[in-house]
Design an enzyme around this catalytic site. Structure first.
Site, PDB file in Angstrom:
ATOM      1  N   SER A  54     122.780  78.212 -41.687  1.00  0.00           N
ATOM      2  CA  SER A  54     121.456  77.639 -41.811  1.00  0.00           C
ATOM      3  C   SER A  54     121.277  76.788 -43.071  1.00  0.00           C
ATOM      4  O   SER A  54     120.270  76.111 -43.195  1.00  0.00           O
ATOM      5  CB  SER A  54     120.428  78.772 -41.849  1.00  0.00           C
ATOM      6  N   SER A  94     125.974  81.594 -43.450  1.00  0.00           N
ATOM      7  CA  SER A  94     125.175  80.378 -43.603  1.00  0.00           C
ATOM      8  C   SER A  94     125.466  79.549 -44.851  1.00  0.00           C
ATOM      9  O   SER A  94     124.909  78.457 -45.007  1.00  0.00           O
ATOM     10  CB  SER A  94     123.686  80.727 -43.565  1.00  0.00           C
ATOM     11  N   LYS A 145     117.622  75.423 -51.548  1.00  0.00           N
ATOM     12  CA  LYS A 145     117.238  75.678 -50.152  1.00  0.00           C
ATOM     13  C   LYS A 145     115.775  76.104 -50.095  1.00  0.00           C
ATOM     14  O   LYS A 145     115.324  76.870 -50.953  1.00  0.00           O
ATOM     15  CB  LYS A 145     118.159  76.767 -49.584  1.00  0.00           C
TER      16      LYS A 145
END
Length: 510
Positions: A152, A176, A77
């Site tokens: 997210s 998330s 990420k």
């Protein structure tokens, strides 16, 4: 090749049936073919990944001892620092930021001889539940390209679901990892707070953020967690206790397992398809010998409200550093000074001397314009919310009260774990929603975290595993939550379910 699990691929690498270079090429070709439709990656470093893969193959041939992930491609990420690489956080504010050091997670992946494949898309500064808040591009759900992948960590989930990486790293501040894992039909684990170092993780809300694995199976999650977890002298909040060898216990069934069902989780607002899938999953556990006990979380109804006070408060503090002077994007100074001068002259010409004297100084205007240009709407909303809640006169009424309720939520967990081993329930209120469906309604978007935020507030671990599908074929996730540092139990329970079902093996048609 890319449809096999990371554990299976590691076996092929160890046996010499496939090389890391062949595996990395296969993923690079898959990304080139699929990612233009999905948008999971912000950047893919094919040349760099192939160079890493060849170096690992050469070391393997020479008989050198290799790390736990030797030759396996991993996606990361885009909020974890990797030396010399961009770490954008999905924001214009950090669009050009190159990290000067490795985060502990990236350092441990490199030390384990993983191949770093690329960086995945995310909601800006991890604020959002759909990955629609990224300033750098949209990500679609591989199961239905008109729907969001969740957020997210939407890019991190979508790349595993679409077989563009066998392992990825996500972060979970209020759900998330677990929510996008449920929407994309993969396994996502949020460890206990402090189990994995946050050093080099660009902060959203420091007391809630936790990185963890996003994988196809619980076995793969055990492999990745074992690699990244453990004490870190660079993070004072990291737990000093060494991480267990999860891969050695993950296949052991849990005898005498008692699952707790939270009464308040099966109330109004829960989609009927999700409830049916979760209750069917509980029956699977019962068929495997588990007992089920209904429990109550009397303070569960306050979870979302408390989260959306504490998280924005911490965000307003953490993001104060991005002002174009200390860190982050800086507006065009020459243009700013010219605009300010013109504004002042116009006011003076109109005889509005007092207003001209009250105009910003150039430094204050620099801060304001840099932040206005660098942050997106959701980040601005949360920073303003947090600044308000922390301001004089409101601190006691909002932030302090929220902290007290947070303690009560943790006490609910403590009481529950005196009665049951794990807590089972839904991850999300519904399957993946349409892109744009909740953009204009922030409250509706915040409620997608209804079943996940409490684990972050309490600091306990949680995992999402695929357990069913809606009539439209969209994945549905089952959430299991564990007492602090009981990830071994969590992984074993998830593996039990995955040996009895095939939901984790299903693939989207792309």
């Amino acid at each position: 090749m890319h449809e096999q699990t990371a554990t299976e691929l590691l076996g092929l690498l160890h046996s010499g049936k496939v090389s890391s270079e062949e595996l990395t090429k296969a993923y690079a070709e898959r990304i080139a073919a699929i990612d233009p439709k999905v948008g999971a990656f912000l950047r893919v470093d094919v040349d760099g990944a192939l160079a890493q893969a060849r170096a690992i193959d050469a070391r393997r041939k020479s008989g050198e001892k290799l790390g736990k992930l030797a030759g396996l491609p991993v996606a990361v990420k885009d909020l974890l620092c990797s030396q010399g690489d961009l770490a954008t956080c999905g924001s214009k504010m950090l669009a050009d930021y190159r990290a000067p050091y490795d985060s502990t997670i990236v350092a441990r992946l490199k030390s384990a001889d993983a191949v770093l494949l690329g960086r995945t898309n995310m909601d800006e500064f991890a604020m959002g539940g759909s990955t629609e808040n990224s300033a750098l591009g949209k990500t679609q759900n591989p199961w239905d390209l008109t729907r969001t992948p969740g957020g997210s960590s939407g890019g991190a989930a979508a790349c595993v679901a679409a077989d563009m990486a066998c392992l990825s790293i996500g972060t979970d501040t209020g759900g998330s990892i677990r929510q996008p894992a449920a929407h994309c039909g993969i396994t996502g684990l949020k460890p206990t707070y402090g189990r994995v170092s946050r050093h080099g993780l660009i902060a959203f809300a420091s007391s809630l953020d936790q990185a963890g694995p996003m994988t196809r199976t619980a076995e793969d999650a055990a492999l990745l967690l074992e690699t990244i977890a453990g004490p870190d002298p660079l993070d004072s909040t990291c737990i000093a206790e060494p991480a267990p060898r999860y891969t050695e216990t993950v296949r052991e069934p849990l005898q005498g397992l008692t699952l707790g069902l939270v009464r308040e989780h099966f109330a109004a607002g829960l989609d009927g398809d999700v409830e049916r899938a979760v209750r069917e999953a509980i029956k699977v556990y019962e068929s495997l010998g588990a007992k089920v006990k209904e429990i109550s979380f009397p303070h569960a109804k306050y979870g979302v409200a408390v989260y959306y006070i504490i998280a924005p408060c911490e965000a307003s503090s953490n993001l104060a550093r991005y002002d174009g002077v200390h860190y982050g994007r800086r507006t065009d100074e020459a243009k700013l000074v010219a605009e300010l001068d013109a504004e002042r002259k116009e006011l003076l010409a109109a005889g509005r001397k007092r207003e001209a004297e009250q105009l910003d100084t150039s430094l204050v205007r620099l801060y304001r314009k840099s932040r206005a240009e660098g942050f997106g709407p959701e980040v601005k909303r949360r920073v303003m919310l947090g600044t308000y809640a922390l301001s004089a006169g409101y601190y006691d009424a909002y932030y302090l009260k929220a902290l007290k309720v947070r303690r009560l939520i943790r006490q609910d967990y403590d009481e529950a774990f005196r009665q049951v081993d794990l807590i089972a329930g839904p991850v999300t209120t519904s399957p993946a929603f349409k892109i744009g469906e909740k953009v204009a309604d922030p409250m509706a978007m915040y409620l997608v975290d209804l079943y996940t935020v409490s684990a972050n507030l309490a600091g306990v671990g949680g995992i999402s595993i695929p357990c069913g599908a809606s009539p439209a074929g969209l994945p549905i996730g089952l959430q299991l939550q564990c007492p602090p540092l009981a990830e071994d139990k969590l992984l074993r329970a998830a593996h039990m379910f995955q040996t009895a079902t095939d939901w984790h093996q299903r693939r989207p048609k792309l």
